[in-house]
Design an enzyme around this catalytic site. Sequence first.
Site, PDB file in Angstrom:
ATOM      1  N   VAL A  56       0.862  -1.181   0.000  1.00  0.00           N
ATOM      2  CA  VAL A  56       0.000   0.000   0.000  1.00  0.00           C
ATOM      3  C   VAL A  56       0.897   1.229   0.000  1.00  0.00           C
ATOM      4  O   VAL A  56       2.042   1.172   0.437  1.00  0.00           O
ATOM      5  CB  VAL A  56      -0.945   0.024   1.220  1.00  0.00           C
ATOM      6  N   SER A  57       0.371   2.339  -0.479  1.00  0.00           N
ATOM      7  CA  SER A  57       1.199   3.527  -0.682  1.00  0.00           C
ATOM      8  C   SER A  57       1.317   4.410   0.546  1.00  0.00           C
ATOM      9  O   SER A  57       2.249   5.196   0.651  1.00  0.00           O
ATOM     10  CB  SER A  57       0.641   4.358  -1.849  1.00  0.00           C
ATOM     11  N   THR A  58       0.362   4.329   1.470  1.00  0.00           N
ATOM     12  CA  THR A  58       0.381   5.242   2.604  1.00  0.00           C
ATOM     13  C   THR A  58       0.163   4.498   3.915  1.00  0.00           C
ATOM     14  O   THR A  58      -0.411   3.412   3.948  1.00  0.00           O
ATOM     15  CB  THR A  58      -0.720   6.308   2.476  1.00  0.00           C
TER      16      THR A  58
ATOM     17  N   GLN B 194      -3.537   3.890   4.588  1.00  0.00           N
ATOM     18  CA  GLN B 194      -4.084   2.694   3.968  1.00  0.00           C
ATOM     19  C   GLN B 194      -3.741   1.457   4.780  1.00  0.00           C
ATOM     20  O   GLN B 194      -4.568   0.560   4.939  1.00  0.00           O
ATOM     21  CB  GLN B 194      -3.528   2.539   2.557  1.00  0.00           C
TER      22      GLN B 194
END
Length: 224
Positions: free
Chosen positions: A9-11, A14
Amino acid sequence: MKAVAYYRVSTATQARSGLGLDAQRAAVADLCASRGMEIIAEFTEVESGKRNDRPELTEALRRAKLTGATLVVAKLDRLSRSVAFLSTLQDSGAKFIAADMPEANELTVHILAAVAQAERKAISTRTKEALRAAKARGVKLGNPNGAASLKRAGKGNVAAIEAVKDAAQSRAQELAGEIEAVKAAGAQSLREIAQGLNERHIEAPRGGSWYPSGVKRVLERLGT
């Protein structure tokens, strides 16, 4: 048959909320079940897909190689679209498979990554050339209507217009995952989606905050 699952996941938001992770886990689980593969380890990375130095992926690859397992991901973009990175992945000696393209082998993946990287570079080059040409003709840059402003300039530069459109389409594709995550969290209206993107600190294509009209344009480009 053994499998090592890798999710990305990017963040951090998330990762905490589970946005995107549930879908990835489901895709990987379905693929493994259909092939009689047992998931012996799972690794989750919170990192941008543009970076290659991902410790969780490194550990997942190491575990897969040591155990003779296959690295399984939900989507190829969970790994990377970088040719250099995929070459490193292949050189690791670990087998890998993606749920969204299970028939792809190492050569197929390498070719797809090369094409994707070349296209990104081509779009970037076309956009820069179009902007330089527009500036030379006296077109005011930074106009929020982009391609429309070039048309109104009456210069007939079809390539410049197409370059702007290509850049907008590419940006829309990059935003697709974030929009889906916001919708999965319960956002329904354009205003709610805009608010969700702002809360995730995602910049609008022209910079700044999101508004319903901007969300509508992106959704139209995505055909949703």
